[in-house]
Design a protein around this motif. Sequence first.
Motif, PDB file in Angstrom:
ATOM      1  N   THR A   1      -1.990   3.285   9.177  1.00  0.00           N
ATOM      2  CA  THR A   1      -0.932   3.627   8.217  1.00  0.00           C
ATOM      3  C   THR A   1      -1.007   5.092   7.823  1.00  0.00           C
ATOM      4  OG1 THR A   1      -0.996   1.363   7.317  1.00  0.00           O
ATOM      5  CG2 THR A   1       0.075   3.045   5.971  1.00  0.00           C
TER       6      THR A   1
ATOM      7  N   HIS B   1      -9.717  -1.974   7.691  1.00  0.00           N
ATOM      8  CA  HIS B   1      -9.896  -0.522   7.782  1.00  0.00           C
ATOM      9  C   HIS B   1      -8.981   0.069   8.847  1.00  0.00           C
ATOM     10  CE1 HIS B   1     -11.930   3.321   8.778  1.00  0.00           C
ATOM     11  NE2 HIS B   1     -12.184   3.337   7.476  1.00  0.00           N
TER      12      HIS B   1
ATOM     13  N   TYR C   1      -4.105  -1.717  -5.058  1.00  0.00           N
ATOM     14  CA  TYR C   1      -5.236  -1.734  -4.124  1.00  0.00           C
ATOM     15  C   TYR C   1      -5.815  -3.148  -4.046  1.00  0.00           C
ATOM     16  CZ  TYR C   1      -9.655  -0.199  -1.966  1.00  0.00           C
ATOM     17  OH  TYR C   1     -10.733  -0.034  -1.135  1.00  0.00           O
TER      18      TYR C   1
ATOM     19  N   THR D   1      -3.397  -5.453  -2.218  1.00  0.00           N
ATOM     20  CA  THR D   1      -3.495  -5.179  -0.778  1.00  0.00           C
ATOM     21  C   THR D   1      -4.670  -5.932  -0.173  1.00  0.00           C
ATOM     22  OG1 THR D   1      -2.556  -2.960  -1.074  1.00  0.00           O
ATOM     23  CG2 THR D   1      -3.796  -3.361   0.952  1.00  0.00           C
TER      24      THR D   1
ATOM     25  N   SER E   1       0.824  -1.214   0.000  1.00  0.00           N
ATOM     26  CA  SER E   1       0.000   0.000   0.000  1.00  0.00           C
ATOM     27  C   SER E   1       0.858   1.264   0.000  1.00  0.00           C
ATOM     28  CB  SER E   1      -0.946   0.015   1.199  1.00  0.00           C
ATOM     29  OG  SER E   1      -0.232   0.161   2.414  1.00  0.00           O
TER      30      SER E   1
ATOM     31  N   GLN F   1      -5.451   0.354   7.544  1.00  0.00           N
ATOM     32  CA  GLN F   1      -5.344   1.474   6.603  1.00  0.00           C
ATOM     33  C   GLN F   1      -5.296   2.803   7.340  1.00  0.00           C
ATOM     34  OE1 GLN F   1      -8.789   0.808   4.127  1.00  0.00           O
ATOM     35  NE2 GLN F   1      -7.689  -0.493   2.691  1.00  0.00           N
TER      36      GLN F   1
END
Length: 333
Positions: free
Chosen positions: A309, A303, A233, A236, A53, A306
């Motif tokens: 990150t 989620h 994406y 990932t 990502s 993400q």
Amino acid sequence: MRLTTKQWIQVILSMAIAIWIFWFLYKDISFRSLQNALRETSLFWMLASVIISLLGFYLRAWRWKILIIASEKSELKTSVTFAGLMIGYLANLLVPRAGEVVRCGAVSKMNDNQVGTLVGTVVVERTIDLLFMLLTVFLGFLLEREMFLSLISDLVSTESLLNKLLGMLPVVIGGGLITVIFLYLLFQKYRESNLIKKVRHFIRDLVSGIFSLRKVENQWGFWGSSVAIWVIYYITMIFVAWAIPSTASLSLGAILMVMVMGSIGMLAPVQGGIGTFHALVAFILMAYGLSNEEGKIFAVIIHSVQVLTVVVLGMACLGYFFKITSDKTSKSL
């Protein structure tokens, strides 16, 4: 970026809606179940998803850079657009859709670019991303046609929806014409005011940014990176699915559908897709045979990774932003 009272109300309202959706989804999920799922999650595949990502973020920053250079013919480092991008993502976690403006403002302060032109390039980016998202939805339809049609028939009556759209068409056309006429008359009356001149200047920069796509010298690089962003994406999503035992056996087509639903969930005007992302991802996973609990736990894990990150990178890029701007201030004194 300063918010007006009305904007603060919108932010608080969207946050309240996101929290309510999230609470409604997860009120019956025990913390112990989440702990057990995390204990069984493969750290290797989860770290692989984070690393890949990061490459996606870098490609987005690089693609944005070549758009800006084509528009303004100015020197620009990818590190600057990367910092602006991540600061924008961080802002989106606080104020929905504010990140697009925030990242333009950040790059403008770091590299003295015109904000209007930067916004134009972001419009180009978002238009291209929307195009690729539609292509992804179409690909998902081709690969998972039966599942797709089953979901649509369960959620929407096509005939009823078509009748409603046809019924609203005259109202939409009439309202659009009235709005255009009103704006034209308003513009004619105040065309020489300072505010209108500023708006016209901003729009000119905006249009320049939009047309910058034609000026991009590295067309292969631009379109290649656009494809790679969406492939990354997808990869990932695959890595996260492999990391969690309940989703490790999903087919590649099923994971593509999870990606499609997640992308749609992120479009909702709530902070970071909170709630809507979880609801749609869990919904599609249950359609593929996972339990209600398994679908929701997968959604909250991917989620959360993400968001974490984005927060870590966003804070680091904020530090880079303050360093660049403070150095520029020192040199100007």
